[in-house]
Write a protein that holds these residues in place. Structure first.
Motif, PDB file in Angstrom:
ATOM      1  N   SER A   1       0.854  -1.183   0.000  1.00 19.66           N
ATOM      2  CA  SER A   1       0.000   0.000   0.000  1.00 19.66           C
ATOM      3  C   SER A   1       0.885   1.226   0.000  1.00 19.66           C
ATOM      4  O   SER A   1       1.975   1.219   0.569  1.00 19.66           O
ATOM      5  CB  SER A   1      -0.880   0.046   1.248  1.00 19.66           C
ATOM      6  OG  SER A   1      -1.769  -1.038   1.271  1.00 19.66           O
ATOM      7  N   PHE A   2       0.382   2.273  -0.614  1.00 20.80           N
ATOM      8  CA  PHE A   2       1.101   3.544  -0.644  1.00 20.80           C
ATOM      9  C   PHE A   2       0.118   4.667  -0.358  1.00 20.80           C
ATOM     10  O   PHE A   2      -1.055   4.569  -0.710  1.00 20.80           O
ATOM     11  CB  PHE A   2       1.767   3.772  -2.006  1.00 20.80           C
ATOM     12  CG  PHE A   2       2.878   2.804  -2.292  1.00 20.80           C
ATOM     13  CD1 PHE A   2       4.177   3.118  -1.951  1.00 20.80           C
ATOM     14  CD2 PHE A   2       2.610   1.584  -2.883  1.00 20.80           C
ATOM     15  CE1 PHE A   2       5.202   2.224  -2.206  1.00 20.80           C
ATOM     16  CE2 PHE A   2       3.623   0.681  -3.139  1.00 20.80           C
ATOM     17  CZ  PHE A   2       4.925   0.999  -2.798  1.00 20.80           C
ATOM     18  N   VAL A   3       0.599   5.713   0.272  1.00 21.92           N
ATOM     19  CA  VAL A   3      -0.192   6.920   0.483  1.00 21.92           C
ATOM     20  C   VAL A   3       0.607   8.098  -0.043  1.00 21.92           C
ATOM     21  O   VAL A   3       1.824   8.017  -0.210  1.00 21.92           O
ATOM     22  CB  VAL A   3      -0.547   7.135   1.981  1.00 21.92           C
ATOM     23  CG1 VAL A   3      -1.401   5.998   2.497  1.00 21.92           C
ATOM     24  CG2 VAL A   3       0.688   7.325   2.831  1.00 21.92           C
TER      25      VAL A   3
ATOM     26  N   ALA B   1       3.231   2.348   3.011  1.00 19.06           N
ATOM     27  CA  ALA B   1       2.432   2.419   4.236  1.00 19.06           C
ATOM     28  C   ALA B   1       1.756   1.086   4.503  1.00 19.06           C
ATOM     29  O   ALA B   1       1.569   0.277   3.595  1.00 19.06           O
ATOM     30  CB  ALA B   1       1.366   3.503   4.097  1.00 19.06           C
ATOM     31  N   LEU B   2       1.405   0.884   5.757  1.00 16.34           N
ATOM     32  CA  LEU B   2       0.515  -0.202   6.134  1.00 16.34           C
ATOM     33  C   LEU B   2      -0.819   0.452   6.431  1.00 16.34           C
ATOM     34  O   LEU B   2      -0.886   1.358   7.268  1.00 16.34           O
ATOM     35  CB  LEU B   2       1.040  -0.940   7.363  1.00 16.34           C
ATOM     36  CG  LEU B   2       2.430  -1.555   7.240  1.00 16.34           C
ATOM     37  CD1 LEU B   2       2.818  -2.241   8.536  1.00 16.34           C
ATOM     38  CD2 LEU B   2       2.495  -2.532   6.076  1.00 16.34           C
ATOM     39  N   VAL B   3      -1.869   0.031   5.725  1.00 12.99           N
ATOM     40  CA  VAL B   3      -3.171   0.695   5.842  1.00 12.99           C
ATOM     41  C   VAL B   3      -4.227  -0.298   6.298  1.00 12.99           C
ATOM     42  O   VAL B   3      -4.408  -1.353   5.691  1.00 12.99           O
ATOM     43  CB  VAL B   3      -3.594   1.329   4.496  1.00 12.99           C
ATOM     44  CG1 VAL B   3      -4.943   2.011   4.625  1.00 12.99           C
ATOM     45  CG2 VAL B   3      -2.539   2.311   4.004  1.00 12.99           C
ATOM     46  N   ASP B   4      -4.890   0.059   7.374  1.00 14.59           N
ATOM     47  CA  ASP B   4      -6.057  -0.681   7.843  1.00 14.59           C
ATOM     48  C   ASP B   4      -7.255   0.153   7.411  1.00 14.59           C
ATOM     49  O   ASP B   4      -7.422   1.282   7.864  1.00 14.59           O
ATOM     50  CB  ASP B   4      -6.019  -0.827   9.364  1.00 14.59           C
ATOM     51  CG  ASP B   4      -7.279  -1.466   9.927  1.00 14.59           C
ATOM     52  OD1 ASP B   4      -8.171  -1.845   9.141  1.00 14.59           O
ATOM     53  OD2 ASP B   4      -7.373  -1.576  11.154  1.00 14.59           O
TER      54      ASP B   4
ATOM     55  N   ARG C   1       8.980   6.359  10.227  1.00 17.13           N
ATOM     56  CA  ARG C   1       9.420   7.732  10.507  1.00 17.13           C
ATOM     57  C   ARG C   1      10.591   8.126   9.598  1.00 17.13           C
ATOM     58  O   ARG C   1      10.645   9.236   9.086  1.00 17.13           O
ATOM     59  CB  ARG C   1       9.838   7.880  11.970  1.00 17.13           C
ATOM     60  CG  ARG C   1      10.232   9.301  12.329  1.00 17.13           C
ATOM     61  CD  ARG C   1      10.659   9.484  13.776  1.00 17.13           C
ATOM     62  NE  ARG C   1       9.568   9.214  14.701  1.00 17.13           N
ATOM     63  CZ  ARG C   1       9.480   8.127  15.463  1.00 17.13           C
ATOM     64  NH1 ARG C   1      10.411   7.214  15.439  1.00 17.13           N
ATOM     65  NH2 ARG C   1       8.457   7.966  16.274  1.00 17.13           N
ATOM     66  N   CYS C   2      11.519   7.208   9.355  1.00 18.40           N
ATOM     67  CA  CYS C   2      12.704   7.538   8.552  1.00 18.40           C
ATOM     68  C   CYS C   2      12.367   7.813   7.083  1.00 18.40           C
ATOM     69  O   CYS C   2      13.174   8.397   6.365  1.00 18.40           O
ATOM     70  CB  CYS C   2      13.763   6.450   8.684  1.00 18.40           C
ATOM     71  SG  CYS C   2      13.271   4.844   8.027  1.00 18.40           S
ATOM     72  N   ASP C   3      11.167   7.416   6.623  1.00 22.70           N
ATOM     73  CA  ASP C   3      10.751   7.699   5.246  1.00 22.70           C
ATOM     74  C   ASP C   3      10.131   9.084   5.097  1.00 22.70           C
ATOM     75  O   ASP C   3       9.898   9.541   3.979  1.00 22.70           O
ATOM     76  CB  ASP C   3       9.736   6.658   4.771  1.00 22.70           C
ATOM     77  CG  ASP C   3      10.347   5.282   4.603  1.00 22.70           C
ATOM     78  OD1 ASP C   3      11.582   5.187   4.443  1.00 22.70           O
ATOM     79  OD2 ASP C   3       9.580   4.292   4.633  1.00 22.70           O
ATOM     80  N   MET C   4       9.827   9.727   6.219  1.00 26.28           N
ATOM     81  CA  MET C   4       9.144  11.018   6.198  1.00 26.28           C
ATOM     82  C   MET C   4      10.154  12.160   6.160  1.00 26.28           C
ATOM     83  O   MET C   4      11.123  12.154   6.908  1.00 26.28           O
ATOM     84  CB  MET C   4       8.268  11.184   7.449  1.00 26.28           C
ATOM     85  CG  MET C   4       7.217  10.116   7.635  1.00 26.28           C
ATOM     86  SD  MET C   4       5.967  10.114   6.353  1.00 26.28           S
ATOM     87  CE  MET C   4       5.341  11.756   6.458  1.00 26.28           C
ATOM     88  N   THR C   5       9.905  13.144   5.279  1.00 28.92           N
ATOM     89  CA  THR C   5      10.745  14.338   5.267  1.00 28.92           C
ATOM     90  C   THR C   5      10.250  15.343   6.291  1.00 28.92           C
ATOM     91  O   THR C   5      11.040  16.074   6.867  1.00 28.92           O
ATOM     92  CB  THR C   5      10.765  14.984   3.868  1.00 28.92           C
ATOM     93  OG1 THR C   5       9.419  15.221   3.452  1.00 28.92           O
ATOM     94  CG2 THR C   5      11.439  14.069   2.856  1.00 28.92           C
TER      95      THR C   5
END
Length: 100
Positions: free
Chosen positions: A20-22, A31-34, A59-63
């Motif tokens: 999944s991606f957001v 992302a993991l999406v429920d 967290r490390c993927d977020m700018t």
């Protein structure tokens, strides 16, 4: 291997099976999406459907760290972030979002 490393490895193992991606802040991110719940909310003129999702991001993927009220896009729909769990001891950020 420490707990954070194990959580990151688990994230990728799950993401590999359920990719999944957001899109958030202009960034396309794994992302993991429920897909959460579908409920109804009373509005003027009757009930309106409300869909919620829970999103986990590394967290490390977020700018930038997302904020309550920011917009997130998933599977062609727009969501507003209602709450955030961002514990420093955990490498994942959890977002509770409501479809607009």
């Amino acid at each position: 291997m420490n707990l954070a490393d194990e959580m990151n490895a688990d994230f990728f193992a799950i993401h590999e099976d359920l990719p999944s991606f957001v899109d958030i802040g202009g960034v396309h991110i794994a992302a993991l999406v429920d897909e959460g719940t579908l409920s109804e909310e009373l509005e003027l003129g009757g009930f309106a459907p409300v869909r919620s999702v829970t999103v986990k991001l590394r967290r490390c993927d977020m700018t930038l760290t997302p904020k309550v009220g920011d917009l997130l896009y998933y599977s062609g729909y727009q969501y507003r972030i209602d709450s955030i769990s961002n514990k420093k001891s955990v490498p994942l950020i959890t977002l509770q979002c409501r479809q607009l």
